[in-house]
Design a protein around this motif. Structure first.
Motif, PDB file in Angstrom:
ATOM      1  N   VAL A 108      55.218  13.968  30.995  1.00 47.61           N
ATOM      2  CA  VAL A 108      54.786  14.556  32.385  1.00 47.61           C
ATOM      3  C   VAL A 108      55.207  15.786  32.447  1.00 47.61           C
ATOM      4  N   ILE A 265      43.116  18.839  34.175  1.00 52.88           N
ATOM      5  CA  ILE A 265      43.712  17.304  34.383  1.00 52.88           C
ATOM      6  C   ILE A 265      42.242  16.475  34.883  1.00 52.88           C
ATOM      7  N   ARG A 270      45.569  12.963  33.920  1.00 51.35           N
ATOM      8  CA  ARG A 270      45.749  13.098  32.654  1.00 51.35           C
ATOM      9  C   ARG A 270      45.244  14.390  32.147  1.00 51.35           C
ATOM     10  N   TYR A 277      50.638  13.901  30.809  1.00 51.62           N
ATOM     11  CA  TYR A 277      49.973  14.195  32.380  1.00 51.62           C
ATOM     12  C   TYR A 277      50.658  15.466  32.570  1.00 51.62           C
ATOM     13  N   ILE A 309      50.619   9.806  40.216  1.00 56.31           N
ATOM     14  CA  ILE A 309      50.553   9.590  38.668  1.00 56.31           C
ATOM     15  C   ILE A 309      51.502   8.363  38.252  1.00 56.31           C
TER      16      ILE A 309
END
Length: 558
Positions: A108, A265, A270, A277, A309
């Protein structure tokens, strides 16, 4: 499952905290490039200005408290400098310069952004500082203690808040803004009121101008030279000329980004790489009103994205997509509050949306109760459907409440006339029986139904010398400032003179004005009944003053 999170603060730690609450067994490692994993970015200017006296107040959590409460492995002063998406590893540079690798199941990215550094000679002067980190704020606070003059490069959120803080400390401060006005997301008539509020604090604004060079001085203030030839001495220079996403290492690893380096994203955060992410200041999103794809660097959307997320990864059946941002934002300038939501006029025009703008000038509560404070509100809505597209406001108390209500209405898909039906809290200390939000609905309903046809300050110079302008205020108000060429016919006399006006103007349109538009609207009804085509100046002469703030004499006679 092992999560590696790049970056702390709002985005990374919001994700990490939510992930822990959803999965007690997950391994969660957070790499933070700086020494502070959790601090209030938004509070930094207020520390510089002295509103926050204790620097430690800005620090919300430490690695130790995050480990104790959430079992997070937070490693400060560690920078992720590479990603191998096939091997699912990241390269990390530690505080001693050594490089290690860390594996992940899910990566992330919340790397944030750094202050943009325009190619200005002298920008490396020790008197020049950005305001992005706690250490930045500390250094600026120390320098401000001895400074007498300051230049702020950039008139956005941080620039304005920093300028206010410096002015409160008695520092002669100048904002240099390259755009036509400070706070470019605001429409001109609202942004000009921000300039006026800054002026009341003693802050000078130089707009549509760039800093050309900075001449460092070993003893005494630096000399800041502007593109218009001005030279301003500065003991302190605050660099707030936009940001640059801190994404170079990730783009190099194959993550798709736009030409500026902002990561692309989807609706769940994503990226184009599997199990990677991204969120926060370093990404772009499709905005709710126009569909434009751009960064939205605001704390609220970033915090929400971290949570959503984590939900998508760990609880996909109950996960919701990231909401398309409205860009709802607010800031203080002196005794004034300015706020906005949705799209501005420039964005709507660029998107070829057929829209209408209305202006009102209500007070935060009933004027019969002492202390009522005026505000200026504007709202954009679709010319056919009435769908609310954006709103802005500036004034004393109550601006925040009204913009938040309209932001909620936009998210709910309400049309502008639906604001009439909102059942809002009323008591004399807080509002009026017709809340300013309800009143926007009344005006919008009149426009959409064809009962009210507005005209705007920026149209005045295109009307021509033969245009018929009538101001319906009484003579003292008229004499205080009216549109050039306007005739004064007080509203109380207009009915008696309506037939005479019809004979005089024939088929011409009459352009009506007053102070706020409310009485001109009554005047339009009188003239329409007499067979005269009439338009009402949106927001009245008050909006003209705001729109032509720098030179009201161009269109007004005093």
């Amino acid at each position: 499952m092992k999560f590696v999170v790049v970056g702390g603060v709002a985005g990374g730690l919001s994700f990490a905290a939510r992930a822990r609450r959803l999965d007690e067994t997950a391994e969660i490692v957070v790499f933070e490039k700086g020494p502070y994993p959790s601090f209030s970015n938004c509070g930094l200017p207020y520390y510089v200005g002295g509103d926050i006296p204790d620097r430690e107040t800005l620090l919300l959590n430490t690695p130790e408290t995050l480990h104790s409460k959430l079992n997070l492995d937070v490693r400060v002063n560690h920078e992720v400098t590479g990603v191998d998406a096939k091997a699912k590893t990241v390269t990390v540079t530690g505080p001693d310069g050594s490089k290690t690798t860390e594996s992940y199941d899910v990566l992330v990215l919340s790397p944030g952004a750094t202050a943009a550094r325009p190619p200005i000679p002298g920008l490396d002067s020790p008197k020049v500082h950005a305001l992005r980190t706690v250490d930045d704020a500390t250094r600026l606070g120390e320098l401000a203690g001895d400074a007498q003059t300051a230049v702020v490069i950039g008139g956005g959120f941080i620039g304005i808040e920093a300028a206010e803080g410096l002015a409160k400390r008695g520092i002669q401060t100048t904002i240099v803004e390259g755009s036509a006005h400070v706070m470019p997301p605001l429409d001109k008539e609202v942004a000009n009121m921000v300039t006026g509020a800054l002026g009341s604090l003693g802050v000078q604004v130089v707009a549509a101008t760039q800093v050309k060079s900075i001449a460092p001085a070993a003893d005494g203030p630096d000399l800041v030279t502007l593109s218009d030839g001005q030279e301003i001495p500065a003991d302190l220079v605050v660099l707030s000329a936009g940001v640059k996403p801190a994404t170079a290492a990730f783009v190099e690893a194959g993550i798709e980004a736009d030409e500026r380096g902002y990561i692309k994203i989807d609706e769940h955060g994503r990226t184009n790489l599997p199990d990677v992410y991204a969120l926060g200041d370093a990404v772009t999103q499709e905005t709710a009103v126009t569909g434009a794809v751009r960064p939205v660097a605001l704390a609220g959307p970033t915090n929400r994205a971290g949570r959503l997320i984590a939900d998508f990864i760990l609880d996909p059946e109950n996960a919701r997509p990231l909401p398309k941002p409205l860009g709802t934002s607010i800031f203080r300038v002196g005794q004034m509050t300015a706020a906005m939501t949705g799209a501005n006029r420039a964005e709507l025009e660029a998107s070829d949306i057929d829209f209408v703008t209305i202006h009102t000038h209500p007070t935060d509560h009933g004027t019969f109760l002492p202390g009522a404070q005026p505000m200026q509100l504007l709202m954009h809505f679709d010319a056919k459907t009435g769908k609310i597209l954006g709103a802005q406001g500036i004034g004393g108390n109550g601006v925040d409440k009204r913009i938040d209500v309209i932001a909620t209405a936009i998210r709910a898909g309400l049309a502008a006339p639906d604001l009439i039906d909102l059942d809002l809290a009323y008591s004399p200390p807080y509002s009026s029986a017709k809340d300013p939000v309800n009143f926007l609905g009344y005006v919008a309903d009149n426009v959409l139904s064809g009962r009210l046809e507005p005209w705007y300050p920026w149209e005045f110079e295109e009307l021509g010398e033969d245009a018929v302008l009538i101001d319906v205020r009484n003579h003292p108000e008229f004499n205080a400032g009216h549109l050039r060429g306007a005739e004064c016919i007080p509203l109380g006399e207009l009915r008696e003179q309506a037939a005479e006006v019809k004979t005089k103007v024939g088929e011409k349109t009459v352009y009506l004005s007053d102070d706020t538009g409310a009485n001109a609207w009554i005047g339009a009804g009188i003239l329409t009944a007499a067979g005269v085509s009439a338009k009402v100046l949106s927001g009245g002469v008050n909006t003209v003053f705001a729109y032509y703030f720098e030179n009201p004499g161009a269109v007004l006679e005093m």
